[in-house]
Design an enzyme around this catalytic site. Sequence first.
Site, PDB file in Angstrom:
ATOM      1  NE  ARG A 121       4.913 -46.233 -27.009  1.00  0.00           N
ATOM      2  CZ  ARG A 121       5.654 -46.064 -28.106  1.00  0.00           C
ATOM      3  NH1 ARG A 121       5.865 -47.070 -28.927  1.00  0.00           N
ATOM      4  NH2 ARG A 121       6.150 -44.877 -28.383  1.00  0.00           N
ATOM      5  CE  LYS A 143      -5.690 -50.246  -6.342  1.00  0.00           C
ATOM      6  NZ  LYS A 143      -6.181 -49.741  -5.042  1.00  0.00           N
ATOM      7  CD  GLU A 185      -2.981 -55.160   4.005  1.00  0.00           C
ATOM      8  OE1 GLU A 185      -4.179 -55.106   3.690  1.00  0.00           O
ATOM      9  OE2 GLU A 185      -2.213 -54.177   3.922  1.00  0.00           O
ATOM     10  CE  LYS A 227      -5.938 -57.110  -4.450  1.00  0.00           C
ATOM     11  NZ  LYS A 227      -4.858 -56.300  -4.002  1.00  0.00           N
ATOM     12  CD  GLU A 237      -9.498 -48.285  -5.217  1.00  0.00           C
ATOM     13  OE1 GLU A 237      -8.573 -49.107  -5.320  1.00  0.00           O
ATOM     14  OE2 GLU A 237      -9.440 -47.288  -4.487  1.00  0.00           O
ATOM     15  NE  ARG A 242      -7.885 -53.221  -6.682  1.00  0.00           N
ATOM     16  CZ  ARG A 242      -6.977 -53.675  -7.526  1.00  0.00           C
ATOM     17  NH1 ARG A 242      -7.266 -53.809  -8.791  1.00  0.00           N
ATOM     18  NH2 ARG A 242      -5.764 -53.990  -7.123  1.00  0.00           N
ATOM     19  CG  ASN A 246      -8.265 -48.435  -0.339  1.00  0.00           C
ATOM     20  OD1 ASN A 246      -7.208 -49.031  -0.500  1.00  0.00           O
ATOM     21  ND2 ASN A 246      -8.895 -47.816  -1.325  1.00  0.00           N
ATOM     22  CG  HIS A 249      -5.373 -49.285   3.435  1.00  0.00           C
ATOM     23  ND1 HIS A 249      -5.984 -50.407   3.970  1.00  0.00           N
ATOM     24  CD2 HIS A 249      -4.313 -49.755   2.735  1.00  0.00           C
ATOM     25  CE1 HIS A 249      -5.318 -51.493   3.592  1.00  0.00           C
ATOM     26  NE2 HIS A 249      -4.304 -51.130   2.846  1.00  0.00           N
ATOM     27  CG  HIS A 253      -2.269 -42.039   4.131  1.00  0.00           C
ATOM     28  ND1 HIS A 253      -1.286 -42.253   3.195  1.00  0.00           N
ATOM     29  CD2 HIS A 253      -2.491 -40.702   4.156  1.00  0.00           C
ATOM     30  CE1 HIS A 253      -0.937 -41.086   2.680  1.00  0.00           C
ATOM     31  NE2 HIS A 253      -1.653 -40.136   3.237  1.00  0.00           N
ATOM     32  CG  HIS A 267       1.111 -50.856   4.160  1.00  0.00           C
ATOM     33  ND1 HIS A 267       0.464 -49.651   3.933  1.00  0.00           N
ATOM     34  CD2 HIS A 267       0.291 -51.818   3.641  1.00  0.00           C
ATOM     35  CE1 HIS A 267      -0.673 -49.874   3.301  1.00  0.00           C
ATOM     36  NE2 HIS A 267      -0.803 -51.186   3.115  1.00  0.00           N
TER      37      HIS A 267
HETATM   38  P1  NAD Z   1       8.818 -55.876   1.440  1.00  0.00           P
HETATM   39  O1  NAD Z   1       8.693 -56.250   0.035  1.00  0.00           O
HETATM   40  O2  NAD Z   1       9.679 -54.724   1.782  1.00  0.00           O
HETATM   41  O3  NAD Z   1       9.322 -57.141   2.267  1.00  0.00           O
HETATM   42  C1  NAD Z   1       9.535 -57.015   3.659  1.00  0.00           C
HETATM   43  C2  NAD Z   1      10.922 -57.541   4.051  1.00  0.00           C
HETATM   44  O4  NAD Z   1      10.914 -58.967   4.009  1.00  0.00           O
HETATM   45  C3  NAD Z   1      12.056 -57.109   3.126  1.00  0.00           C
HETATM   46  O5  NAD Z   1      13.200 -56.882   3.902  1.00  0.00           O
HETATM   47  C4  NAD Z   1      12.292 -58.345   2.248  1.00  0.00           C
HETATM   48  O6  NAD Z   1      13.610 -58.406   1.779  1.00  0.00           O
HETATM   49  C5  NAD Z   1      12.008 -59.447   3.227  1.00  0.00           C
HETATM   50  N1  NAD Z   1      11.524 -60.713   2.677  1.00  0.00           N
HETATM   51  C6  NAD Z   1      10.581 -60.882   1.723  1.00  0.00           C
HETATM   52  N2  NAD Z   1      10.267 -62.173   1.611  1.00  0.00           N
HETATM   53  C7  NAD Z   1      11.055 -62.838   2.486  1.00  0.00           C
HETATM   54  C8  NAD Z   1      11.182 -64.213   2.849  1.00  0.00           C
HETATM   55  N3  NAD Z   1      10.376 -65.152   2.345  1.00  0.00           N
HETATM   56  N4  NAD Z   1      12.101 -64.548   3.765  1.00  0.00           N
HETATM   57  C9  NAD Z   1      12.892 -63.594   4.341  1.00  0.00           C
HETATM   58  N5  NAD Z   1      12.788 -62.277   4.077  1.00  0.00           N
HETATM   59  C10 NAD Z   1      11.878 -61.919   3.152  1.00  0.00           C
HETATM   60  O7  NAD Z   1       7.404 -55.554   2.122  1.00  0.00           O
HETATM   61  P2  NAD Z   1       5.923 -56.110   1.928  1.00  0.00           P
HETATM   62  O8  NAD Z   1       5.293 -55.927   3.251  1.00  0.00           O
HETATM   63  O9  NAD Z   1       5.883 -57.417   1.269  1.00  0.00           O
HETATM   64  O10 NAD Z   1       5.312 -55.075   0.884  1.00  0.00           O
HETATM   65  C11 NAD Z   1       5.125 -53.713   1.209  1.00  0.00           C
HETATM   66  C12 NAD Z   1       4.868 -52.955  -0.065  1.00  0.00           C
HETATM   67  O11 NAD Z   1       3.697 -53.476  -0.686  1.00  0.00           O
HETATM   68  C13 NAD Z   1       4.620 -51.477   0.141  1.00  0.00           C
HETATM   69  O12 NAD Z   1       5.409 -50.756  -0.763  1.00  0.00           O
HETATM   70  C14 NAD Z   1       3.149 -51.287  -0.202  1.00  0.00           C
HETATM   71  O13 NAD Z   1       2.876 -50.023  -0.746  1.00  0.00           O
HETATM   72  C15 NAD Z   1       2.939 -52.380  -1.193  1.00  0.00           C
HETATM   73  N6  NAD Z   1       1.546 -52.833  -1.325  1.00  0.00           N
HETATM   74  C16 NAD Z   1       1.034 -52.923  -2.574  1.00  0.00           C
HETATM   75  C17 NAD Z   1      -0.265 -53.360  -2.752  1.00  0.00           C
HETATM   76  C18 NAD Z   1      -0.812 -53.514  -4.145  1.00  0.00           C
HETATM   77  O14 NAD Z   1      -2.006 -53.796  -4.295  1.00  0.00           O
HETATM   78  N7  NAD Z   1       0.002 -53.371  -5.160  1.00  0.00           N
HETATM   79  C19 NAD Z   1      -1.055 -53.727  -1.656  1.00  0.00           C
HETATM   80  C20 NAD Z   1      -0.493 -53.635  -0.386  1.00  0.00           C
HETATM   81  C21 NAD Z   1       0.817 -53.179  -0.222  1.00  0.00           C
HETATM   82  N1  GLY Z   2      -4.409 -53.341  -1.881  1.00  0.00           N
HETATM   83  C1  GLY Z   2      -5.479 -52.559  -2.408  1.00  0.00           C
HETATM   84  C2  GLY Z   2      -5.905 -52.978  -3.775  1.00  0.00           C
HETATM   85  O1  GLY Z   2      -5.329 -53.863  -4.362  1.00  0.00           O
HETATM   86  O2  GLY Z   2      -6.826 -52.434  -4.278  1.00  0.00           O
END
Ligand code: NAD
Ligand code: GLY
Length: 364
Positions: A121, A143, A185, A227, A237, A242, A246, A249, A253, A267
């Site tokens: 939990r 998030k 971003e 942020k 949001e 917040r 987007n 986005h 999307h 993305h």
């Molecule tokens: P990711 O986590 O897949 O990383 C991208 C690639 O880089 C992967 O292959 C990873 O292994 C590699 N990598 C990471 N750090 C590295 C480093 N320092 N050196 C070498 N390789 C490295 O992708 P991302 O772009 O970081 O994240 C995308 C995800 O984030 C999506 O699922 C998206 O939905 C999510 N997201 C979440 C939020 C939120 O607010 N929670 C906001 C934006 C995106």
């Molecule tokens: N990346 C969108 C949010 O954190 O609200």
Amino acid sequence: MQKLTVELGTRSYPILIGDGLIRSMGQHVAPLLKRPRTMIVTDAHVADHYLAPLGASLGMEGISFSSFVLEPGEATKSWAGLARLTEWLIGEGVERGDHVIALGGGVIGDLVGFACSIVKRGCNFIQVPTTLLAQVDSSVGGKTAINVPAGKNLIGAFHQPALVVIDPATLETLPRRDLGAGYAEVVKYGLIDDPEFFGWCEAHGAALLAGDSAARHKAIAHSVAAKARIVAADERETQDIRALLNLGHSFGHALEAETGYSDRLLHGEAVAAGMVLAHQFSAANGLCAAEDAERVRAHLASVDLPHSLASAGVNADGRTLAAHMAHDKKVRGGKLPLILTRGIGQSFVTEDYGLDRVAAFLDA
Ligand code: NAD
Ligand code: GLY
């Protein structure tokens, strides 16, 4: 080292930014722990570079740890990935008072955050983001989610981390394409409400992407401060604050859905093209000057980011793309709120434009 705070009352937490911080993590983690033990979750790419130095710094503070290394890639953010991770945490004897460390990009951060929101939990977690996207966006704000066959991020929770540690030096090993996706971003914060910062991006974005460390620091600190402010003002949001995060986005999307949420379009790359489309749609509807939309397009094109349907590799018609947008989880009462703009740094949320108009615009 720079320190910022996400102000959320009793759930406030610090964000530390500094080159080499992974190598002194133990000092920052130790004061949080109820017992000298933690669990690190990462992916195989990140583990190769950063698991050993992080583990060594914990060891220097007398903190024992176990680690779980997942497959890199979006597919890990799934029911299967969640099941494996939560079962591993329970097998490791995780306690509610423990702090699990998420070492990696947005995939690891989102998955670990969600697992920690439900295991026993809820237990604590620490974000150690290693992609530019995660350092400027996903590691802050709580998030968390996994993807399911019906769509991305559809199962999740708000669960704030206890600490965010950003080591910009980790970007040295990040592939250029992922760096570019994260940079979209960064630009977003300028376009939301900070025209001066967009001007800074125009002047310094290319240097940042070429590895300029001062530019990287400035971009990360400025973005993450924005942020933190937005999250503090509208954590869940509910107030159209917040939601401005987007920007780009909804259009993005549709492009991601059309390209199958695959390596064809990352993305951040979809967000880049989506931000251009949001500005061009605003200009087409007389909301913003065409010159502003062109400025956004030109900057993103200059750093080799997708800036049109064609450069995003999408040739679907407007009706198909608008249909993808209709499945967006932001739809409320059958209407999709769009983030549009009155000019650079003047974005706003509106429900005044139906998807039929969006479809016609995309076909024009
Ligand atoms: P990711 O986590 O897949 O990383 C991208 C690639 O880089 C992967 O292959 C990873 O292994 C590699 N990598 C990471 N750090 C590295 C480093 N320092 N050196 C070498 N390789 C490295 O992708 P991302 O772009 O970081 O994240 C995308 C995800 O984030 C999506 O699922 C998206 O939905 C999510 N997201 C979440 C939020 C939120 O607010 N929670 C906001 C934006 C995106
Ligand atoms: N990346 C969108 C949010 O954190 O609200």
